[in-house]
Design an enzyme around this catalytic site. Structure first.
Site, PDB file in Angstrom:
ATOM      1  N   LYS A   1      -0.599   0.497 -25.317  1.00  0.00           N
ATOM      2  CA  LYS A   1      -0.847   0.476 -26.765  1.00  0.00           C
ATOM      3  C   LYS A   1       0.508   0.548 -27.475  1.00  0.00           C
ATOM      4  O   LYS A   1       1.327  -0.325 -27.246  1.00  0.00           O
ATOM      5  CB  LYS A   1      -1.832   1.581 -27.118  1.00  0.00           C
ATOM      6  CG  LYS A   1      -3.202   1.350 -26.443  1.00  0.00           C
ATOM      7  CD  LYS A   1      -4.251   2.411 -26.761  1.00  0.00           C
ATOM      8  CE  LYS A   1      -5.529   2.132 -25.975  1.00  0.00           C
ATOM      9  NZ  LYS A   1      -6.536   3.201 -26.149  1.00  0.00           N
TER      10      LYS A   1
ATOM     11  N   ASP B   1      -4.719  13.744 -25.878  1.00  0.00           N
ATOM     12  CA  ASP B   1      -4.862  12.356 -25.443  1.00  0.00           C
ATOM     13  C   ASP B   1      -4.070  11.484 -26.425  1.00  0.00           C
ATOM     14  O   ASP B   1      -4.540  11.184 -27.519  1.00  0.00           O
ATOM     15  CB  ASP B   1      -6.342  11.976 -25.425  1.00  0.00           C
ATOM     16  CG  ASP B   1      -6.578  10.536 -25.015  1.00  0.00           C
ATOM     17  OD1 ASP B   1      -5.606   9.762 -24.964  1.00  0.00           O
ATOM     18  OD2 ASP B   1      -7.748  10.180 -24.755  1.00  0.00           O
TER      19      ASP B   1
ATOM     20  N   TYR C   1       0.857  -1.201   0.000  1.00  0.00           N
ATOM     21  CA  TYR C   1       0.000   0.000   0.000  1.00  0.00           C
ATOM     22  C   TYR C   1       0.878   1.232   0.000  1.00  0.00           C
ATOM     23  O   TYR C   1       1.786   1.348   0.819  1.00  0.00           O
ATOM     24  CB  TYR C   1      -0.921   0.019   1.220  1.00  0.00           C
ATOM     25  CG  TYR C   1      -2.369  -0.086   0.783  1.00  0.00           C
ATOM     26  CD1 TYR C   1      -2.947   0.951   0.048  1.00  0.00           C
ATOM     27  CD2 TYR C   1      -3.131  -1.210   1.064  1.00  0.00           C
ATOM     28  CE1 TYR C   1      -4.252   0.851  -0.402  1.00  0.00           C
ATOM     29  CE2 TYR C   1      -4.439  -1.315   0.615  1.00  0.00           C
ATOM     30  CZ  TYR C   1      -4.999  -0.281  -0.119  1.00  0.00           C
ATOM     31  OH  TYR C   1      -6.281  -0.383  -0.579  1.00  0.00           O
TER      32      TYR C   1
ATOM     33  N   GLU D   1      -0.428   4.767  -0.793  1.00  0.00           N
ATOM     34  CA  GLU D   1      -1.200   5.986  -1.099  1.00  0.00           C
ATOM     35  C   GLU D   1      -0.328   7.211  -0.895  1.00  0.00           C
ATOM     36  O   GLU D   1       0.417   7.306   0.082  1.00  0.00           O
ATOM     37  CB  GLU D   1      -2.431   6.074  -0.192  1.00  0.00           C
ATOM     38  CG  GLU D   1      -3.525   5.108  -0.627  1.00  0.00           C
ATOM     39  CD  GLU D   1      -4.566   4.899   0.456  1.00  0.00           C
ATOM     40  OE1 GLU D   1      -4.188   4.872   1.641  1.00  0.00           O
ATOM     41  OE2 GLU D   1      -5.745   4.749   0.096  1.00  0.00           O
TER      42      GLU D   1
ATOM     43  N   ARG E   1      -0.748  -2.610 -18.886  1.00  0.00           N
ATOM     44  CA  ARG E   1      -2.028  -1.905 -18.987  1.00  0.00           C
ATOM     45  C   ARG E   1      -2.082  -0.791 -17.936  1.00  0.00           C
ATOM     46  O   ARG E   1      -1.917  -1.063 -16.743  1.00  0.00           O
ATOM     47  CB  ARG E   1      -3.155  -2.926 -18.770  1.00  0.00           C
ATOM     48  CG  ARG E   1      -4.551  -2.464 -19.057  1.00  0.00           C
ATOM     49  CD  ARG E   1      -5.453  -3.659 -19.320  1.00  0.00           C
ATOM     50  NE  ARG E   1      -5.009  -4.303 -20.556  1.00  0.00           N
ATOM     51  CZ  ARG E   1      -5.319  -3.869 -21.781  1.00  0.00           C
ATOM     52  NH1 ARG E   1      -6.109  -2.832 -21.936  1.00  0.00           N
ATOM     53  NH2 ARG E   1      -4.840  -4.472 -22.844  1.00  0.00           N
TER      54      ARG E   1
ATOM     55  N   THR F   1      -2.067   5.977 -22.684  1.00  0.00           N
ATOM     56  CA  THR F   1      -2.100   4.627 -22.128  1.00  0.00           C
ATOM     57  C   THR F   1      -0.722   4.017 -22.313  1.00  0.00           C
ATOM     58  O   THR F   1      -0.030   4.291 -23.298  1.00  0.00           O
ATOM     59  CB  THR F   1      -3.128   3.729 -22.834  1.00  0.00           C
ATOM     60  OG1 THR F   1      -2.824   3.678 -24.221  1.00  0.00           O
ATOM     61  CG2 THR F   1      -4.547   4.242 -22.655  1.00  0.00           C
TER      62      THR F   1
HETATM   63  C1  LIG Z   1      -7.636   3.586 -25.389  1.00  0.00           C
HETATM   64  C2  LIG Z   1      -7.978   5.008 -25.229  1.00  0.00           C
HETATM   65  C3  LIG Z   1      -8.320   5.543 -23.980  1.00  0.00           C
HETATM   66  C4  LIG Z   1      -8.634   4.714 -22.763  1.00  0.00           C
HETATM   67  O1  LIG Z   1      -7.712   3.834 -22.332  1.00  0.00           O
HETATM   68  P1  LIG Z   1      -8.149   2.657 -21.320  1.00  0.00           P
HETATM   69  O2  LIG Z   1      -6.849   2.221 -20.748  1.00  0.00           O
HETATM   70  O3  LIG Z   1      -8.826   1.634 -22.151  1.00  0.00           O
HETATM   71  O4  LIG Z   1      -9.044   3.232 -20.297  1.00  0.00           O
HETATM   72  C5  LIG Z   1      -8.499   6.904 -23.882  1.00  0.00           C
HETATM   73  N1  LIG Z   1      -8.370   7.698 -24.960  1.00  0.00           N
HETATM   74  C6  LIG Z   1      -8.071   7.220 -26.182  1.00  0.00           C
HETATM   75  C7  LIG Z   1      -7.940   8.158 -27.320  1.00  0.00           C
HETATM   76  C8  LIG Z   1      -7.885   5.850 -26.359  1.00  0.00           C
HETATM   77  O5  LIG Z   1      -7.604   5.379 -27.573  1.00  0.00           O
END
Ligand SMILES: *Cc1c(COP(=O)(O)O)cnc(C)c1O
Length: 410
Positions: free
Chosen positions: A223, A194, A48, A50, A229, A220
């Site tokens: 990807k 994003d 933990y 936090e 993840r 993320t």
């Molecule tokens: C995949 C994605 C997310 C969210 O990611 P998660 O890990 O699945 O919550 C947010 N924004 C964009 C543009 C994405 O492609």
């Protein structure tokens, strides 16, 4: 290791076999390295912690602090960021924290329309973003299916948003952060990029780095970044406190420190010449794949790709074939894809007229341009022969041959 819970570990083994023996063409997926997997499966899950390094609520965090600080240091260096928060459990959480840091409920935000490739967290009515904030959507032009920056500027003047969000889940072209910065400055809005899909391409130097232009960059880790993840937030120094407070205690409880350590491993891996070559190869493969699909009469939305992602309009190949049916047929042939709407799709999102494809995973597995052309042939053959089990069996065998040569987890 000999497992007592054979039931569960046999399921994991079957999933590993699936990943090793079928083609993974989902644009948001990748194969994390053995070192990333080892860190994610480590004893750091037990702790933990936090709070943040050297400001924790519990004792015993000496090594957790080392690991999280290393992740922060590495990701700041990789992207040239002033501040980083590596605690978001996912990309959606990273976006939620970013909004919580800079918006009040009801504030106006611009984002890419979902039906033109925006993400659920960019204002979908079924998502917290659309429920809490007042999103307006911009999109691509009808003529070239690319982002219309003039349309964003017009919409920004009209709506006077507090925040402009850029980024997409299904846009094959580069989104230019410098142009959106200009628009944000003109209307006095904050700018969030994003980079969920493209973070690895940015780290690898084949996509413009939005960190220079945006107030906040979220991404993320799993990807194109090829980590575990999870999510990460980068921001300007003046937003550091607001972002950190939004993640914890604003949104999350104890951080996933095993995952954060795996993020640190992937940032190490991304800061190498090999990763630069990898990122460049992802794009080369995507372009070779687009060309090869074109020879089979598939139409590429926007005419091609600058990134890892392809959006295929199936209607030129076969008017009758929906994205949904194509996904099912390809699954039978061992080719994993996802249906996706194309801009102004007459079909519903559950049926869709397109397929979204991506090259990050197959490139990690070692495939090159030649294999992309083979995959396009296999896809066309399967979809043409979709009602003939013998054809699907033959394609499945071709897929197995290819995967035997490019196995992610031998
Ligand atoms: C995949 C994605 C997310 C969210 O990611 P998660 O890990 O699945 O919550 C947010 N924004 C964009 C543009 C994405 O492609």
């Amino acid at each position: 290791m000999k497992h007592r819970d054979t039931e569960l570990f046999e399921i994991i083994q079957r999933e590993k076999t699936r990943q090793n023996t079928t083609l993974q063409l989902i644009a948001s997926e990748n194969f994390a390295s053995e070192e990333v997997l080892a860190a994610a499966g480590s004893v750091l899950t037990n702790k933990y912690s936090e709070g943040y390094p050297s400001k924790r609520y519990y004792g015993g965090n000496i090594h957790i602090d080392e690991s999280e600080s290393l992740a922060i240091w590495r990701v700041k260096k990789l992207f040239g960021a002033e501040h980083a928060n590596v605690q978001p459990h996912s990309g959606a959480n990273a976006n939620m924290a970013a909004y919580l840091a800079v918006l009040q409920p009801g504030d106006t935000v611009l984002g890419m329309s979902l039906d033109h490739g925006g993400h659920l967290t960019h204002g979908s009515p079924v998502n917290f973003s659309g429920i809490i904030y007042n999103f307006a959507g911009y999109g691509v032009t009808e003529s070239d299916e690319r982002i219309d920056y003039d349309n964003i500027a017009e919409l920004a003047r009209e709506k006077q948003p507090k925040l402009i969000v850029a980024g997409s889940t299904a846009y094959p072209r580069i989104i230019q952060p410098d142009l959106i910065r200009k628009i944000a400055d003109e209307v006095g809005a904050l700018f969030m990029f994003d980079a969920a899909h493209v973070a690895g391409l940015i780290a690898g130097g084949v996509y413009p780095n939005p960190v220079e232009y945006a107030d906040i960059v979220t991404f993320t880790n799993h990807k194109t970044m090829r980590g575990p993840r999870g999510g990460t937030i980068l921001c300007k120094a003046e937003l550091a406190d607001a972002i950190d407070k939004a993640v914890f205690p604003g949104l999350q409880g104890g951080p996933l420190e095993h995952i954060i350590s795996a993020k640190a491993v992937s940032f190490f891996e991304a800061d190498t010449p090999e990763f630069k070559n990898y990122a460049a190869q992802i794009v080369k493969n995507a372009q070779a794949f687009a060309d090869a699909l074109g020879t089979h009469n598939f139409r590429l939305v926007s005419g091609g790709t600058d990134t890892h992602l392809l959006l295929v309009d199936l209607r030129t190949f076969d008017e009758e074939l929906s994205g949904k049916d194509a996904q099912i047929v390809l699954d039978k042939a061992g080719i994993t894809t996802n249906k996706n709407t194309v801009p102004d799709d007459p079909r519903s999102p559950f049926v869709a007229s397109g397929l979204r494809l991506g090259t990050p995973a197959v490139t990690t597995a070692g495939m090159r341009e030649g294999e992309m052309s083979t995959i396009a042939d296999l896809m066309a053959e399967a979809l043409k022969g979709r009602n003939d089990e013998a054809v699907l069996k033959k394609v499945r065998a071709g897929v197995a041959d290819l995967c035997a040569k490019f196995t992610p987890y031998p």
